[in-house]
Scaffold this motif. Structure first.
Motif, short mmCIF file in Angstrom:
data_model
loop_
_atom_site.label_atom_id
_atom_site.label_comp_id
_atom_site.label_asym_id
_atom_site.label_seq_id
_atom_site.Cartn_x
_atom_site.Cartn_y
_atom_site.Cartn_z
N ALA A 164 0.84 -1.21 0.00
CA ALA A 164 0.00 0.00 0.00
C ALA A 164 0.88 1.25 0.00
N GLN A 165 1.97 1.18 0.72
CA GLN A 165 2.89 2.34 0.76
C GLN A 165 3.46 2.62 -0.63
N LYS A 166 3.81 1.57 -1.35
CA LYS A 166 4.35 1.72 -2.72
C LYS A 166 3.28 2.35 -3.62
N ILE A 167 2.06 1.82 -3.53
CA ILE A 167 0.96 2.34 -4.36
C ILE A 167 0.70 3.81 -4.02
N ALA A 168 0.76 4.11 -2.73
CA ALA A 168 0.53 5.49 -2.28
C ALA A 168 1.57 6.43 -2.88
N ALA A 169 2.83 5.98 -2.88
CA ALA A 169 3.92 6.82 -3.41
C ALA A 169 3.74 7.05 -4.91
N GLU A 170 3.39 5.98 -5.64
CA GLU A 170 3.21 6.10 -7.10
C GLU A 170 2.02 6.99 -7.46
N SER A 171 0.94 6.87 -6.68
CA SER A 171 -0.31 7.53 -7.06
C SER A 171 -0.57 8.82 -6.27
#
Ligand code: ZN
Length: 435
Positions: free
Chosen positions: A331-338
């Motif tokens: 979720a942290q990765k997705i948050a950073a990308e989006s």
């Protein structure tokens, strides 16, 4: 277990051959009456019967009360001393030969979900009563006292078994159940006394063991053509609400590379949950079952906020924790990308309830001695056994559900599988009684 050896003392001079063989209660030869179980299942199916099939025998409904009256009659016919405890559980007791021993409990439930089937809970309840009747007819006395327990309101939150565990709170008694009655009024309606709930509570060690026969409610045994599931435990269930914050902006004027789309992040998150849960060996499951809100929720506005559910189940609480941590990292990765933000709020935790390893091996042995095949498996559904597991050692016996269908009028188990399950219950009880 008491074996009547008197016959052998007569010797040949006493005319041993003249004694009818069936009077010798050879316990390994004990068998339940499969036809009688089916007759009882079919008769009970009349209480709350749906015109389109199946039953709606919701706890505290008239159908539930009438069905329980019928069950009380069966328990009396099986020579059990019957009481309704203060929580409304039906308890049928049979004395053991050693008065000082804690009782062995067998049972299940007879309430159903709305438009449910005729087997969930019923197979284990009718099976347990049949076991008691078989023991009575064969004059077999167990060492431990035997209690057949039909727990009330299993489907509405394991109310009867949680009362026995001492977990049912005063506040919960005021919640309105599916019947329309509060749990407090429901308990009174079925003959209990909510003021005296404290007396129902049993402490750890006050039961020598609890055995529950149940339909699998999944399709594994049916698909693999296995007779008996030896349940390893009832899985833990963890729920979270996940909130994803983005930025709601004009869907026509905001370029694709300059968006903070919370719903797009949610879509990636749902895939990530599936990826993480399937990335390690085992039978854990993870589900995003609900998108609670997509805000502001207009075709021409980029979604600025999404709320969704996350559920993880496994027999091992440490594994659930590990999976959740990996999901959070994704979720942290997705948050950073989006350019969004994720927040996780824990809603509910049911800790896993493992069954007793010794009882598991007794169930396996009993099944093998009866010529039946077995498979060790977790229970993905909740059962009264999970509460009993906090009071003493428990075992659960699964039989196949055709097509894995349950909580449906199409729920079905074959009569021979039901008889097999009840025989395994009988022989597990007899073996457990000796140790
Ligand atoms: Zn059930």
């Amino acid at each position: 277990m008491k074996i009547n050896r008197r016959q052998f003392n007569y010797g040949l001079a006493g005319g041993l051959l003249a004694l009818p063989l069936r009077r010798i209660p050879l316990q390994s030869a004990l068998r339940v009456n499969g036809k009688r179980i089916m007759d009882h299942i079919l008769a009970l199916a009349e209480f709350g019967k749906n015109p389109q099939g199946g039953v709606s025998r919701i706890a505290y409904s008239d159908a539930d009360k009438q069905g329980r009256e019928y069950v009380l009659g069966l328990m009396r016919a099986a020579k059990l001393d019957v009481t309704i405890d203060a929580a409304g559980n039906l308890i049928g007791r049979r004395q053991g030969s050693v008065a000082s021993l804690a009782p062995l409990l067998i049972g299940s439930h007879v309430d159903s979900v709305p438009e449910g089937g005729n087997y969930d809970g019923v197979v284990g309840s009718m099976g347990a009563i049949e076991v008691a009747q078989t023991l009575a007819e064969n004059n077999v006395t167990t060492r431990h006292p035997l209690e057949v327990v039909i727990f009330q309101n299993e489907e509405g939150g394991l109310i009867g078994s949680r009362a026995m565990e001492g977990e049912l709170t005063e506040k919960e008694l005021d919640l309105v159940s599916r019947s329309g009655k509060t749990i407090r009024d429901g308990i009174k309606f079925i003959g209990g006394d909510p003021v005296k709930l404290g007396g129902v509570r049993r402490r750890k060690g006050e039961i020598a063991g609890y055995l529950e026969l149940h339909i699998e409610q999944g399709g594994i045994l049916d698909a693999e053509k296995i007779n008996i599931g030896v349940v390893e435990g009832i899985v833990g269930i963890n729920w979270w609400d996940v909130t994803i914050e983005g930025f709601a902006n004009h869907a026509g004027t905001t370029p694709m590379n300059n968006r903070q789309d919370a719903l797009l992040a949610a879509a990636k998150f749902i895939q990530a949950v599936n990826r993480v849960v399937t990335s390690v060996p085992g039978r854990q499951v993870g589900t995003v079952g609900r998108i609670t809100a997509v805000l502001p929720g207009a075709p021409n506005v980029i979604p600025g906020k999404v709320v969704l559910s996350l559920e993880l189940r496994d027999l091992d609480a440490a594994k659930i924790k590990m999976l959740f941590e990996r999901i959070q990292a994704e979720a942290q990765k997705i948050a950073a990308e989006s350019k969004t933000k994720f927040d996780f709020k824990e809603i509910n935790v049911n800790i896993p309830a493992p069954t007793d390893p010794r009882i598991r091996s007794i169930i396996s042995d009993a099944a093998r001695d009866l010529g039946l095949t077995t498979k060790q498996m977790p229970s993905g559904a909740g059962h009264d056994a999970q509460d009993m597991a906090r009071l003493g050692p428990v075992g659960m016996i699964f039989i196949p559900s055709v097509g894995g269908i349950s909580h449906s009028p199409r729920e079905f188990s074959h009569p021979e599988d039901i008889a097999n399950g009840a025989n395994v219950l009988l022989h597990t009880l007899v073996k457990l009684d000796k140790v």
